[in-house]
Design an enzyme around this catalytic site. Structure first.
Site, PDB file in Angstrom:
ATOM      1  N   ASN A  26      -3.538  37.449 -63.440  1.00  0.00           N
ATOM      2  CA  ASN A  26      -4.154  36.159 -63.230  1.00  0.00           C
ATOM      3  C   ASN A  26      -5.592  36.244 -62.425  1.00  0.00           C
ATOM      4  OD1 ASN A  26      -2.046  35.129 -64.707  1.00  0.00           O
ATOM      5  ND2 ASN A  26      -1.018  33.889 -63.183  1.00  0.00           N
ATOM      6  N   HIS A  54      -6.650  42.118 -63.057  1.00  0.00           N
ATOM      7  CA  HIS A  54      -7.943  41.538 -64.077  1.00  0.00           C
ATOM      8  C   HIS A  54      -8.914  41.090 -63.380  1.00  0.00           C
ATOM      9  CE1 HIS A  54      -5.104  41.338 -67.731  1.00  0.00           C
ATOM     10  NE2 HIS A  54      -5.379  42.582 -67.379  1.00  0.00           N
ATOM     11  N   CYS A  95     -22.533  42.358 -59.870  1.00  0.00           N
ATOM     12  CA  CYS A  95     -23.678  42.518 -60.316  1.00  0.00           C
ATOM     13  C   CYS A  95     -23.512  43.212 -61.671  1.00  0.00           C
ATOM     14  CB  CYS A  95     -24.714  43.487 -59.505  1.00  0.00           C
ATOM     15  SG  CYS A  95     -26.064  44.024 -60.397  1.00  0.00           S
ATOM     16  N   SER A 114       2.900  36.622 -71.811  1.00  0.00           N
ATOM     17  CA  SER A 114       3.493  37.064 -73.130  1.00  0.00           C
ATOM     18  C   SER A 114       3.509  38.342 -73.360  1.00  0.00           C
ATOM     19  CB  SER A 114       2.257  36.459 -74.026  1.00  0.00           C
ATOM     20  OG  SER A 114       1.008  36.948 -73.762  1.00  0.00           O
ATOM     21  N   ASN A 120      10.743  33.138 -68.493  1.00  0.00           N
ATOM     22  CA  ASN A 120       9.783  32.437 -69.596  1.00  0.00           C
ATOM     23  C   ASN A 120      10.471  31.846 -70.539  1.00  0.00           C
ATOM     24  OD1 ASN A 120       7.742  32.478 -71.837  1.00  0.00           O
ATOM     25  ND2 ASN A 120       6.853  34.279 -71.179  1.00  0.00           N
TER      26      ASN A 120
HETATM   27  P1  OAD Z   1      -0.525  34.351 -72.075  1.00  0.00           P
HETATM   28  O1  OAD Z   1      -1.284  32.910 -72.381  1.00  0.00           O
HETATM   29  O2  OAD Z   1      -0.638  35.481 -73.203  1.00  0.00           O
HETATM   30  O3  OAD Z   1       1.031  34.023 -71.981  1.00  0.00           O
HETATM   31  C1  OAD Z   1       1.566  32.877 -71.167  1.00  0.00           C
HETATM   32  C2  OAD Z   1       2.970  33.143 -71.127  1.00  0.00           C
HETATM   33  O4  OAD Z   1       3.432  32.053 -69.939  1.00  0.00           O
HETATM   34  C3  OAD Z   1       3.516  32.765 -72.333  1.00  0.00           C
HETATM   35  O5  OAD Z   1       4.400  33.901 -72.910  1.00  0.00           O
HETATM   36  C4  OAD Z   1       4.387  31.184 -72.329  1.00  0.00           C
HETATM   37  O6  OAD Z   1       5.506  31.248 -72.940  1.00  0.00           O
HETATM   38  C5  OAD Z   1       4.692  31.483 -70.767  1.00  0.00           C
HETATM   39  N1  OAD Z   1       4.795  30.224 -70.007  1.00  0.00           N
HETATM   40  C6  OAD Z   1       4.030  29.163 -70.513  1.00  0.00           C
HETATM   41  N2  OAD Z   1       4.476  28.254 -69.398  1.00  0.00           N
HETATM   42  C7  OAD Z   1       5.255  28.652 -68.522  1.00  0.00           C
HETATM   43  C8  OAD Z   1       5.811  28.225 -67.310  1.00  0.00           C
HETATM   44  N3  OAD Z   1       5.550  27.047 -66.824  1.00  0.00           N
HETATM   45  N4  OAD Z   1       6.716  29.111 -66.726  1.00  0.00           N
HETATM   46  C9  OAD Z   1       6.842  30.634 -67.310  1.00  0.00           C
HETATM   47  N5  OAD Z   1       6.212  31.045 -68.223  1.00  0.00           N
HETATM   48  C10 OAD Z   1       5.538  30.000 -68.925  1.00  0.00           C
HETATM   49  O7  OAD Z   1      -0.940  35.001 -70.686  1.00  0.00           O
HETATM   50  P2  OAD Z   1      -0.876  36.366 -70.239  1.00  0.00           P
HETATM   51  O8  OAD Z   1       0.361  37.089 -70.704  1.00  0.00           O
HETATM   52  O9  OAD Z   1      -1.217  36.238 -68.818  1.00  0.00           O
HETATM   53  O10 OAD Z   1      -6.932  39.038 -69.840  1.00  0.00           O
HETATM   54  O11 OAD Z   1      -2.180  36.926 -70.803  1.00  0.00           O
HETATM   55  C11 OAD Z   1      -2.507  38.158 -70.307  1.00  0.00           C
HETATM   56  C12 OAD Z   1      -4.010  38.390 -70.321  1.00  0.00           C
HETATM   57  O12 OAD Z   1      -4.505  38.168 -71.792  1.00  0.00           O
HETATM   58  C13 OAD Z   1      -4.789  37.678 -69.654  1.00  0.00           C
HETATM   59  O13 OAD Z   1      -4.579  38.012 -68.178  1.00  0.00           O
HETATM   60  C14 OAD Z   1      -6.122  37.696 -70.086  1.00  0.00           C
HETATM   61  C15 OAD Z   1      -5.633  37.494 -71.608  1.00  0.00           C
HETATM   62  O14 OAD Z   1      -6.707  38.105 -72.259  1.00  0.00           O
HETATM   63  C16 OAD Z   1      -8.098  39.231 -69.602  1.00  0.00           C
HETATM   64  O15 OAD Z   1      -8.846  38.139 -69.500  1.00  0.00           O
HETATM   65  C17 OAD Z   1      -8.316  40.500 -69.323  1.00  0.00           C
END
Ligand code: OAD
Length: 245
Positions: A104, A121, A129, A191, A215
């Site tokens: 995050n 990230h 810059c 995810s 999750n």
């Molecule tokens: P995602 O949006 O891909 O996944 C969010 C996950 O959180 C999903 O599996 C949901 O089921 C789960 N979720 C939703 N609400 C929840 C809750 N209250 N408690 C627990 N889990 C819950 O987000 P990330 O996995 O963080 O990278 O995505 C990874 C990366 O993809 C990000 O850091 C970003 C993006 O591209 C960059 O920007 C480089």
């Protein structure tokens, strides 16, 4: 759905010497920060990330990308850490060694009070810059968007990792070291589809750690995890911390 914390997990917590935690956007969902991939509320459902979160996109349309990040910066600045963030602060206090690895960029773990943290990230509140790739603390606001670097006059950009960019090498090394060396690993609210972070729980599993997923939905880790707790981080984490360990 009724969530129970298994006794074997409480036992693992009691004996843990080093806990590593990987968090994703789901941890901040209960703070009102949209996740990336959740169908209805995810930011990515309204915008195409490839059009916004890449260097090419910024070079093509710097104003739009800067303004999109400015919107998200404001959103995260207004958000407050939730019960899940605070439970992780408490967890850090109870074990000899604790490493929080977050994907995050919202800075909510730090604002909650987590100390030993790796931001894989970047952080949306920081700016760097575009040309020199160094952090910039202050600049002149003369109405130009994006603003310019006070040293080299190149555009400023958010200090986050864009698609196609390398993760900060030191942060990545530390994250993999923690995954290899911990005895208990939590994967929370992610995810698990974006590498290299997605590999961390599997590295922990291969090195003999107990791996816990929190999750509400299934992910590529769910079947392999030692324990899977289906629920919101802001509910499940306080339950874990309420257990007698
Ligand atoms: P995602 O949006 O891909 O996944 C969010 C996950 O959180 C999903 O599996 C949901 O089921 C789960 N979720 C939703 N609400 C929840 C809750 N209250 N408690 C627990 N889990 C819950 O987000 P990330 O996995 O963080 O990278 O995505 C990874 C990366 O993809 C990000 O850091 C970003 C993006 O591209 C960059 O920007 C480089």
């Amino acid at each position: 759905m009724r969530i129970e914390i298994p006794n074997a997990l409480i036992d693992a917590l009691r004996h843990a010497q080093h806990i590593a935690v990987l968090t994703g956007a789901g941890v901040s969902a209960e703070s009102g920060v949209p996740t990336f991939r959740d169908a209805q509320t995810g930011l990515w459902s309204k915008f195409n990330p490839q059009e916004l979160a890449t260097r090419k996109a910024f070079q093509r349309n710097p104003k739009m990308v800067w303004e999109w990040y400015a919107y998200r910066r404001e959103l995260t600045a207004r958000a407050e850490p939730n019960a899940g963030h605070y439970a992780l602060v408490e967890m850090e206090k109870r074990v000899p060694q604790f490493t929080l690895i977050t994907q995050n960029i919202d800075g909510l773990h730090e604002r909650a009070g987590t100390k030993n943290m790796i931001e894989l990230h970047g952080n949306i509140q920081r700016v760097k810059c575009l040309r020199e790739d160094v952090r910039v603390e202050s600049w002149v606001e003369d109405g130009e968007i994006p603003p310019r670097c006070p040293r080299c006059n190149s555009y400023l950009r958010p200090d986050v990792v864009w698609f196609g960019e390398m993760l900060p090498a030191f942060a990545l090394d530390e994250a993999f070291r923690a995954a290899r060396n911990c005895d208990l690993f939590f994967s929370i609210g992610t995810s698990g589809v974006v590498e290299p972070a997605a590999s961390l729980p599997f590295v922990a599993l291969r090195n003999g750690a107990v791996v816990v997923e929190i999750n509400p939905d299934e992910t590529p880790l769910s079947r392999g995890a030692t324990f899977r707790l289906c629920g919101a981080a802001g509910v499940v984490l306080p339950m874990i911390l309420g257990a007698p360990f």
